[in-house]
Motif scaffolding. Sequence first.
Motif, PDB file in Angstrom:
ATOM      1  N   ASN A 190       0.953  -1.239  -0.011  1.00 45.18           N
ATOM      2  CA  ASN A 190      -0.127   0.118   0.000  1.00 45.18           C
ATOM      3  C   ASN A 190       0.915   1.169  -0.073  1.00 45.18           C
ATOM      4  OD1 ASN A 190      -2.798  -1.313   0.413  1.00 45.18           O
ATOM      5  ND2 ASN A 190      -1.954  -1.969   2.093  1.00 45.18           N
ATOM      6  N   TYR A 227      -4.744   7.862  -1.119  1.00 39.44           N
ATOM      7  CA  TYR A 227      -5.637   6.662  -1.435  1.00 39.44           C
ATOM      8  C   TYR A 227      -6.217   6.725  -2.689  1.00 39.44           C
ATOM      9  CZ  TYR A 227      -9.503   3.284  -1.302  1.00 39.44           C
ATOM     10  OH  TYR A 227     -10.360   2.483  -1.667  1.00 39.44           O
ATOM     11  N   ILE A 271     -11.381   5.135   3.720  1.00 42.90           N
ATOM     12  CA  ILE A 271     -10.284   4.238   3.112  1.00 42.90           C
ATOM     13  C   ILE A 271     -10.627   2.767   3.693  1.00 42.90           C
ATOM     14  CG2 ILE A 271      -7.878   3.820   2.964  1.00 42.90           C
ATOM     15  CD1 ILE A 271      -7.338   6.491   3.722  1.00 42.90           C
TER      16      ILE A 271
END
Length: 489
Positions: A190, A227, A271
């Motif tokens: 990520n 994100y 998120i």
Amino acid sequence: MDARPALRQNDYSPVAAPQLGAWSPALSVSVVIPAHGGQDRLDLTLAALAAQTYPDHLMEVLVVDDGSRPPLRLPEIRPVNTRLVRVEDGWGISNAVNTGAKAADGEIIQRLDSDMVACREHIEALARWHHVTDYLVTIGMKKFVQAPPLTPAQVHRAARLGELFDLDAAVASSTEATIAKTDGLRKSRNPYHVCTGPTFALPREVFHAVGGLDPTVARGEDTEFSYRLAMHGVVFVPDVEAQAVHLGLPSQHRDRERAVRAVEPYLAHRIPLRRDLRKDRGRRWLVPYVEIVYDVGDAPEPVVRQAVSAALDGKLQDVVVTLVGPWSRLDDARFALSDPCFELRLMRDLFCHDERVRLIDEAAPTPAPIPFRYRGPVDVPLHRATLERMIESVQKDLAGVLVVDLEDGRTARLERTSALGRAALLTGPGDDLDAVIDTTHGVRHERPGRYWPAPSQPEPVTIPAPSPVTVEAPEKTLLRRLKSALRPN
């Protein structure tokens, strides 16, 4: 080299940025600096930018004054093309950055905090990657220092940050440790996690394509923005040559426990990949984890009802169901039993008030910011474990698409939004998206057994045979009773 190479996951190794000082920049850069007070520190920030190696004619600086009292002013030592933009509507960092980006003329947007002193090569280091390909987000390095007494002239003259600050005593950003541990984010699962504000650069078109920063996010706005960039398909590139110092310690050092708690609600709602923040059972979140898409077409209402019910009653509850059909064909005329659109009207009336069901005419290219999308035949309802197992499968290797080949020759698929976004950036009309996704993230085909397990069969029950019962003859029973009666007490 291909101007848009199909990079795998976040591995930007095939992209070679030009060497600092040994190339000729061509793209214009707009440095956007949101500021609320802090004139003295802003003066140092602008003095450092006035000494940048990036060409003056390709760089503009926009200082966005977010309601400072007294209003900010432009100091004597500043870049040649510096403008002061005052916020007219709204407030906050996100709103200020968006205001600056709307006023920017540059092809690259460079975000920079108003209390940072950047090294001379900072803008050049981040901008050079964008001359190679146009779907990168470049991230600068930062360390936190207690601000010593400095003048803008001293900052402007310094060739290196080490001449101004005791870098050995500086507090390193936690993101730098993550960058080092993941091979410069090449192996990060990520990578958006480290794109946390004070200095990053990206193409202006990408900034506006994802909608800029969200002014409703009061905490963690940079992480939430990053994100959405990840869902758009970008690749994150940290550059260790883009050094900077942040004047003063971050708020987390003053009250870490409260700082973490304050940001949690904003990230939890927006998120979905932060599964650690969504442990409260029975909750509904602003951005779901999975969009389940069914093309209802001419499907009978009972079939659609069964599919929706199964989708919403699975082990994974963090979902939204999208029913794709010609809903716009329906008008407000009287609903007659002979209506040729009877089934469609019935479904509309059945689901229109359910906040977890959406009725649309055409599915969007990607479900962003939702991170996963399931698509399958509406007459093949999900098993309670289907979505949970599909996501578990793709998360092992971060595959872009999992295709389940059903027994009747049709398919069901789970798509990763960031992979769809990357493919959309790299393909044109008519191109095979799955072929590109196979290169950038991987496409897997599997059989349905694990995802639609057969109903468990009950264990066979063995009933033991009854024990034989001895039946006594009547005459023997009578004789026994007589003997008992004549027996003396």
